[in-house]
Design a protein around this motif. Structure first.
Motif, PDB file in Angstrom:
ATOM      1  N   ALA A 140       0.828  -1.194   0.000  1.00 32.28           N
ATOM      2  CA  ALA A 140       0.000   0.000   0.000  1.00 32.28           C
ATOM      3  C   ALA A 140       0.865   1.248   0.000  1.00 32.28           C
ATOM      4  O   ALA A 140       0.497   2.281  -0.566  1.00 32.28           O
ATOM      5  CB  ALA A 140      -0.928  -0.001   1.215  1.00 32.28           C
ATOM      6  N   ARG A 141       2.035   1.169   0.657  1.00 33.14           N
ATOM      7  CA  ARG A 141       2.980   2.291   0.649  1.00 33.14           C
ATOM      8  C   ARG A 141       4.330   1.804   1.154  1.00 33.14           C
ATOM      9  O   ARG A 141       4.420   0.803   1.862  1.00 33.14           O
ATOM     10  CB  ARG A 141       2.503   3.435   1.542  1.00 33.14           C
ATOM     11  CG  ARG A 141       2.465   3.113   3.020  1.00 33.14           C
ATOM     12  CD  ARG A 141       1.842   4.226   3.840  1.00 33.14           C
ATOM     13  NE  ARG A 141       1.836   3.907   5.266  1.00 33.14           N
ATOM     14  CZ  ARG A 141       2.746   4.322   6.137  1.00 33.14           C
ATOM     15  NH1 ARG A 141       3.754   5.079   5.729  1.00 33.14           N
ATOM     16  NH2 ARG A 141       2.669   3.993   7.415  1.00 33.14           N
ATOM     17  N   VAL A 142       5.365   2.519   0.765  1.00 29.97           N
ATOM     18  CA  VAL A 142       6.714   2.265   1.277  1.00 29.97           C
ATOM     19  C   VAL A 142       6.900   3.095   2.538  1.00 29.97           C
ATOM     20  O   VAL A 142       6.669   4.302   2.542  1.00 29.97           O
ATOM     21  CB  VAL A 142       7.782   2.621   0.224  1.00 29.97           C
ATOM     22  CG1 VAL A 142       9.182   2.478   0.821  1.00 29.97           C
ATOM     23  CG2 VAL A 142       7.629   1.725  -1.007  1.00 29.97           C
ATOM     24  N   VAL A 143       7.319   2.443   3.618  1.00 29.38           N
ATOM     25  CA  VAL A 143       7.514   3.130   4.892  1.00 29.38           C
ATOM     26  C   VAL A 143       8.932   3.645   5.021  1.00 29.38           C
ATOM     27  O   VAL A 143       9.163   4.812   5.325  1.00 29.38           O
ATOM     28  CB  VAL A 143       7.172   2.185   6.073  1.00 29.38           C
ATOM     29  CG1 VAL A 143       7.406   2.881   7.415  1.00 29.38           C
ATOM     30  CG2 VAL A 143       5.732   1.708   5.972  1.00 29.38           C
ATOM     31  N   ILE A 200      10.934  -1.558   3.827  1.00 28.15           N
ATOM     32  CA  ILE A 200       9.824  -1.759   4.751  1.00 28.15           C
ATOM     33  C   ILE A 200       8.575  -1.151   4.133  1.00 28.15           C
ATOM     34  O   ILE A 200       8.579   0.016   3.733  1.00 28.15           O
ATOM     35  CB  ILE A 200      10.092  -1.096   6.121  1.00 28.15           C
ATOM     36  CG1 ILE A 200      11.392  -1.636   6.734  1.00 28.15           C
ATOM     37  CG2 ILE A 200       8.909  -1.310   7.063  1.00 28.15           C
ATOM     38  CD1 ILE A 200      11.338  -3.079   7.135  1.00 28.15           C
ATOM     39  N   VAL A 201       7.514  -1.942   4.045  1.00 27.42           N
ATOM     40  CA  VAL A 201       6.284  -1.451   3.435  1.00 27.42           C
ATOM     41  C   VAL A 201       5.098  -1.738   4.336  1.00 27.42           C
ATOM     42  O   VAL A 201       5.153  -2.588   5.233  1.00 27.42           O
ATOM     43  CB  VAL A 201       6.026  -2.104   2.050  1.00 27.42           C
ATOM     44  CG1 VAL A 201       7.201  -1.890   1.115  1.00 27.42           C
ATOM     45  CG2 VAL A 201       5.700  -3.587   2.196  1.00 27.42           C
ATOM     46  N   GLU A 202       4.028  -1.015   4.092  1.00 29.55           N
ATOM     47  CA  GLU A 202       2.720  -1.423   4.595  1.00 29.55           C
ATOM     48  C   GLU A 202       2.095  -2.292   3.513  1.00 29.55           C
ATOM     49  O   GLU A 202       1.805  -1.829   2.410  1.00 29.55           O
ATOM     50  CB  GLU A 202       1.840  -0.211   4.890  1.00 29.55           C
ATOM     51  CG  GLU A 202       0.475  -0.598   5.434  1.00 29.55           C
ATOM     52  CD  GLU A 202      -0.422   0.599   5.678  1.00 29.55           C
ATOM     53  OE1 GLU A 202      -1.647   0.381   5.829  1.00 29.55           O
ATOM     54  OE2 GLU A 202       0.080   1.733   5.690  1.00 29.55           O
ATOM     55  N   HIS A 203       1.940  -3.558   3.820  1.00 28.47           N
ATOM     56  CA  HIS A 203       1.391  -4.515   2.867  1.00 28.47           C
ATOM     57  C   HIS A 203      -0.077  -4.199   2.598  1.00 28.47           C
ATOM     58  O   HIS A 203      -0.755  -3.596   3.437  1.00 28.47           O
ATOM     59  CB  HIS A 203       1.551  -5.925   3.431  1.00 28.47           C
ATOM     60  CG  HIS A 203       1.306  -7.030   2.451  1.00 28.47           C
ATOM     61  ND1 HIS A 203       0.042  -7.502   2.174  1.00 28.47           N
ATOM     62  CD2 HIS A 203       2.160  -7.754   1.688  1.00 28.47           C
ATOM     63  CE1 HIS A 203       0.127  -8.476   1.285  1.00 28.47           C
ATOM     64  NE2 HIS A 203       1.407  -8.654   0.962  1.00 28.47           N
ATOM     65  N   ARG A 204      -0.582  -4.611   1.457  1.00 32.69           N
ATOM     66  CA  ARG A 204      -1.995  -4.393   1.131  1.00 32.69           C
ATOM     67  C   ARG A 204      -2.920  -5.016   2.172  1.00 32.69           C
ATOM     68  O   ARG A 204      -4.070  -4.577   2.356  1.00 32.69           O
ATOM     69  CB  ARG A 204      -2.314  -4.977  -0.249  1.00 32.69           C
ATOM     70  CG  ARG A 204      -2.041  -6.461  -0.348  1.00 32.69           C
ATOM     71  CD  ARG A 204      -2.380  -7.082  -1.685  1.00 32.69           C
ATOM     72  NE  ARG A 204      -1.985  -8.480  -1.703  1.00 32.69           N
ATOM     73  CZ  ARG A 204      -2.664  -9.455  -1.122  1.00 32.69           C
ATOM     74  NH1 ARG A 204      -3.800  -9.198  -0.502  1.00 32.69           N
ATOM     75  NH2 ARG A 204      -2.239 -10.699  -1.177  1.00 32.69           N
ATOM     76  N   LEU A 205      -2.438  -6.035   2.923  1.00 34.82           N
ATOM     77  CA  LEU A 205      -3.230  -6.665   3.974  1.00 34.82           C
ATOM     78  C   LEU A 205      -3.155  -5.919   5.301  1.00 34.82           C
ATOM     79  O   LEU A 205      -3.837  -6.273   6.257  1.00 34.82           O
ATOM     80  CB  LEU A 205      -2.778  -8.111   4.181  1.00 34.82           C
ATOM     81  CG  LEU A 205      -3.041  -9.070   3.013  1.00 34.82           C
ATOM     82  CD1 LEU A 205      -2.290 -10.388   3.231  1.00 34.82           C
ATOM     83  CD2 LEU A 205      -4.534  -9.333   2.842  1.00 34.82           C
ATOM     84  N   GLY A 206      -2.279  -4.892   5.373  1.00 36.24           N
ATOM     85  CA  GLY A 206      -2.160  -4.093   6.584  1.00 36.24           C
ATOM     86  C   GLY A 206      -0.909  -4.345   7.394  1.00 36.24           C
ATOM     87  O   GLY A 206      -0.588  -3.566   8.285  1.00 36.24           O
ATOM     88  N   PHE A 207      -0.188  -5.431   7.117  1.00 34.98           N
ATOM     89  CA  PHE A 207       1.041  -5.706   7.851  1.00 34.98           C
ATOM     90  C   PHE A 207       2.117  -4.690   7.495  1.00 34.98           C
ATOM     91  O   PHE A 207       2.289  -4.349   6.313  1.00 34.98           O
ATOM     92  CB  PHE A 207       1.589  -7.100   7.511  1.00 34.98           C
ATOM     93  CG  PHE A 207       0.580  -8.206   7.591  1.00 34.98           C
ATOM     94  CD1 PHE A 207      -0.090  -8.477   8.766  1.00 34.98           C
ATOM     95  CD2 PHE A 207       0.290  -8.985   6.475  1.00 34.98           C
ATOM     96  CE1 PHE A 207      -1.016  -9.495   8.846  1.00 34.98           C
ATOM     97  CE2 PHE A 207      -0.633 -10.012   6.535  1.00 34.98           C
ATOM     98  CZ  PHE A 207      -1.296 -10.267   7.720  1.00 34.98           C
ATOM     99  N   VAL A 208       2.856  -4.202   8.483  1.00 34.47           N
ATOM    100  CA  VAL A 208       4.054  -3.418   8.221  1.00 34.47           C
ATOM    101  C   VAL A 208       5.225  -4.383   8.323  1.00 34.47           C
ATOM    102  O   VAL A 208       5.478  -4.948   9.398  1.00 34.47           O
ATOM    103  CB  VAL A 208       4.201  -2.251   9.212  1.00 34.47           C
ATOM    104  CG1 VAL A 208       5.499  -1.498   8.961  1.00 34.47           C
ATOM    105  CG2 VAL A 208       3.013  -1.299   9.079  1.00 34.47           C
ATOM    106  N   MET A 209       5.927  -4.594   7.211  1.00 31.13           N
ATOM    107  CA  MET A 209       6.858  -5.717   7.140  1.00 31.13           C
ATOM    108  C   MET A 209       7.947  -5.471   6.115  1.00 31.13           C
ATOM    109  O   MET A 209       7.834  -4.582   5.254  1.00 31.13           O
ATOM    110  CB  MET A 209       6.094  -6.991   6.773  1.00 31.13           C
ATOM    111  CG  MET A 209       5.440  -6.923   5.413  1.00 31.13           C
ATOM    112  SD  MET A 209       4.225  -8.249   5.092  1.00 31.13           S
ATOM    113  CE  MET A 209       5.061  -9.719   5.620  1.00 31.13           C
TER     114      MET A 209
END
Length: 243
Positions: free
Chosen positions: A85-88, A96-105
């Motif tokens: 969803a976005r690069v953190v 590190i990204v916010e995955h489309r499922l909501g995980f920050v990983m």
């Protein structure tokens, strides 16, 4: 805890529930109340056809630029961006990204270890499209609560641990607020990541390398809270002081 022995290498289209059921039979394990089945994300993704041949990936200009900054394969970066969803944050060899499922990983959970052999074309493995739905499907077929686990790094701590990305048949999150502690004091903020605790425990047997033990049975657990999915474990934006 018992890791199921003798599970074959999983490929796209395999009936994962049938493979696990056969493993339970070989181990002489008849499901009992308090049993929980922990399944590694990797074999769920493989069975669901989430392996992507890198030769089929065309990097975008954004992926090329981020790959140059991080030193990663532009094709892998393109897959990361497609799942994010976005690069953190990013630094050499890490995104590190916010995955489309909501995980920050890290790296959108995309992995290349234990995916294909050295004689095969390079592939990358994506997370299941809906891990809670995947857990529910396995749980319905096997008659057991199921946790789908993945290895996550953690902010402010070194080392990866197993966490739950999918859950069915048990409470992923247990809300203890309003219940008394051992001295009768009412708990105000206590929420227990029950499914994460289960995933972390199973990780001791699953390992991170060549152990080839992607399914673990935990026996003797107890809970009274209502079932809820692993999606409930994700801290939403308004609760996140660091986002």
């Amino acid at each position: 805890m018992l890791a199921l022995p003798g599970l074959p290498r999983v490929a796209a289209g395999d009936d994962l529930a049938a493979l696990i059921a056969a493993g339970l039979a070989r181990a002489g394990l008849t499901p009992q109340p308090g049993d929980v089945l922990v399944v590694a994300q990797k074999i769920v993704s493989k069975a669901e056809g989430r392996s992507v041949r890198l030769a089929d990936v065309t990097p975008s200009a954004r992926a090329e630029a981020l790959a140059a900054e991080t030193g990663k394969d532009p094709r892998v970066v393109e897959l990361i961006l497609s799942e994010a969803a976005r690069v953190v944050r990013s630094r050499p060899n890490l995104i590190i990204v916010e995955h489309r499922l909501g995980f920050v990983m890290a790296n959108a959970g995309i992995d290349q270890s234990n995916v294909v052999g050295p004689e095969e074309e390079p592939h990358a493995l994506l997370l299941p499209r809906d891990p809670d739905a995947s857990a529910a499907a396995l749980s319905a077929r096997l008659g057991l609560p199921v946790v789908i686990s993945d290895s996550f790094g953690r902010a402010w701590r070194r080392g990866t641990v197993g966490v739950a990305i999918g859950a069915a048949g048990l409470p992923a999150l247990v809300d203890l607020r309003g219940t008394p502690d051992m001295f009768g004091r009412t708990l105000q903020v206590s929420l227990t990541g029950f499914a994460d605790e289960i995933a972390a425990a199973a990780g001791l047997l699953m390992g991170q390398g060549a152990e080839a033990q992607p399914v673990v049975v935990l026996r003797g657990l107890a809970w009274s809270a209502p079932d809820n999915p692993a999606a409930n474990l994700i801290r939403v934006g308004p609760e996140d002081l660091f986002r």
